[in-house]
Design a protein around this motif. Structure first.
Motif, PDB file in Angstrom:
ATOM      1  N   ARG A  64      -6.880   7.000  -9.327  1.00  0.00           N
ATOM      2  CA  ARG A  64      -8.225   6.778  -9.889  1.00  0.00           C
ATOM      3  C   ARG A  64      -8.408   5.380 -10.468  1.00  0.00           C
ATOM      4  O   ARG A  64      -9.497   4.822 -10.414  1.00  0.00           O
ATOM      5  CB  ARG A  64      -8.513   7.808 -10.987  1.00  0.00           C
ATOM      6  N   LEU A  65      -7.339   4.830 -11.060  1.00  0.00           N
ATOM      7  CA  LEU A  65      -7.436   3.519 -11.702  1.00  0.00           C
ATOM      8  C   LEU A  65      -6.368   2.593 -11.134  1.00  0.00           C
ATOM      9  O   LEU A  65      -5.215   3.015 -10.961  1.00  0.00           O
ATOM     10  CB  LEU A  65      -7.228   3.657 -13.222  1.00  0.00           C
ATOM     11  N   ASP A  66      -6.748   1.330 -10.863  1.00  0.00           N
ATOM     12  CA  ASP A  66      -5.736   0.381 -10.372  1.00  0.00           C
ATOM     13  C   ASP A  66      -4.966  -0.207 -11.564  1.00  0.00           C
ATOM     14  O   ASP A  66      -5.269   0.088 -12.725  1.00  0.00           O
ATOM     15  CB  ASP A  66      -6.372  -0.687  -9.488  1.00  0.00           C
ATOM     16  N   ALA A  67      -3.978  -1.051 -11.254  1.00  0.00           N
ATOM     17  CA  ALA A  67      -3.083  -1.563 -12.292  1.00  0.00           C
ATOM     18  C   ALA A  67      -3.850  -2.306 -13.381  1.00  0.00           C
ATOM     19  O   ALA A  67      -3.558  -2.176 -14.577  1.00  0.00           O
ATOM     20  CB  ALA A  67      -2.026  -2.464 -11.664  1.00  0.00           C
ATOM     21  N   ARG A  73      -6.682   0.026 -20.293  1.00  0.00           N
ATOM     22  CA  ARG A  73      -6.679   1.257 -21.106  1.00  0.00           C
ATOM     23  C   ARG A  73      -5.626   1.165 -22.196  1.00  0.00           C
ATOM     24  O   ARG A  73      -5.809   1.682 -23.293  1.00  0.00           O
ATOM     25  CB  ARG A  73      -6.359   2.482 -20.256  1.00  0.00           C
ATOM     26  N   LEU A  74      -4.479   0.541 -21.865  1.00  0.00           N
ATOM     27  CA  LEU A  74      -3.382   0.452 -22.829  1.00  0.00           C
ATOM     28  C   LEU A  74      -3.623  -0.636 -23.876  1.00  0.00           C
ATOM     29  O   LEU A  74      -3.269  -0.485 -25.034  1.00  0.00           O
ATOM     30  CB  LEU A  74      -2.060   0.158 -22.106  1.00  0.00           C
ATOM     31  N   VAL A 117       2.513   0.534 -16.958  1.00  0.00           N
ATOM     32  CA  VAL A 117       1.486   0.363 -15.917  1.00  0.00           C
ATOM     33  C   VAL A 117       2.085   0.696 -14.545  1.00  0.00           C
ATOM     34  O   VAL A 117       1.468   1.399 -13.744  1.00  0.00           O
ATOM     35  CB  VAL A 117       0.903  -1.074 -15.940  1.00  0.00           C
ATOM     36  N   ALA A 118       3.304   0.221 -14.286  1.00  0.00           N
ATOM     37  CA  ALA A 118       3.952   0.501 -12.990  1.00  0.00           C
ATOM     38  C   ALA A 118       4.165   2.000 -12.810  1.00  0.00           C
ATOM     39  O   ALA A 118       3.966   2.548 -11.720  1.00  0.00           O
ATOM     40  CB  ALA A 118       5.291  -0.246 -12.896  1.00  0.00           C
ATOM     41  N   GLY A 122       1.945   4.634 -10.081  1.00  0.00           N
ATOM     42  CA  GLY A 122       2.632   5.448  -9.087  1.00  0.00           C
ATOM     43  C   GLY A 122       2.309   6.939  -9.173  1.00  0.00           C
ATOM     44  O   GLY A 122       2.761   7.719  -8.343  1.00  0.00           O
ATOM     45  N   LEU A 123       1.530   7.352 -10.182  1.00  0.00           N
ATOM     46  CA  LEU A 123       1.142   8.771 -10.317  1.00  0.00           C
ATOM     47  C   LEU A 123      -0.055   9.025  -9.418  1.00  0.00           C
ATOM     48  O   LEU A 123      -1.182   8.688  -9.765  1.00  0.00           O
ATOM     49  CB  LEU A 123       0.794   9.104 -11.783  1.00  0.00           C
TER      50      LEU A 123
END
Ligand code: HEC
Length: 124
Positions: A64-67, A73-74, A117-118, A122-123
């Protein structure tokens, strides 16, 4: 010598998201003393008793969200909800009554943010 060492580092910053280690990121995200993401989020593979539900489940979040969006978000969760419960993991200023050992330091270092983030990317 110094220039030769620096050049790859500078080139590498453009691909900072790829620099993170997903396994380390998972360890940080599920740690009860570091990321503590499971306080609020359900994460795949975690025991049911340790799955938080104050925030949305993060299974499939990488689809849903790219890196870049995950990093935002973080670092600045208040951009997406000014009243958010989610801590700003990269902030070190403007905090009040922070424990002495934590003063002037972010919850997660830039390298730890890269790892998380990595992992999230990957989820899928
Ligand atoms: C104290 C609770 C809390 C903690 C701890 C927390 N979050 Fe959140 N997070 C939230 C809430 C609540 C939201 C939903 C946005 C909102 O309304 O504030 C959210 C949103 C998100 C989103 C966006 C989800 C989406 O579907 O758009 C991501 C990604 C995320 N969090 C990752 C993390 C990670 C990774 C950690 C640990 C490093 C973490 N969060 C720790 C509460 C928390």
């Amino acid at each position: 010598m110094a220039a030769a060492v620096m050049a790859p580092v500078l080139i590498g910053t453009a691909a900072a998201a790829a620099a993170g280690d997903p396994a380390r990121g998972e360890a940080i995200a599920t740690s009860r003393s570091l990321g503590l993401c499971t306080l609020c989020h359900a994460l795949p593979g975690q025991p049911p008793a340790l799955q938080g539900n104050l925030g949305p489940p993060l299974a499939g979040i990488g689809a849903r969200l790219d890196a870049q969006a995950l990093r935002a978000r973080l670092l600045t969760p208040e951009r997406f909800n000014p009243d958010t419960l989610m801590p700003a993991y990269g902030r070190s200023e403007g905090l009040q009554r922070v424990a002495a050992a934590q003063r002037g330091r972010p919850l997660l270092t830039p390298a730890q943010i890269d790892d998380v983030v990595a992992y999230l990317a990957g989820l899928r």
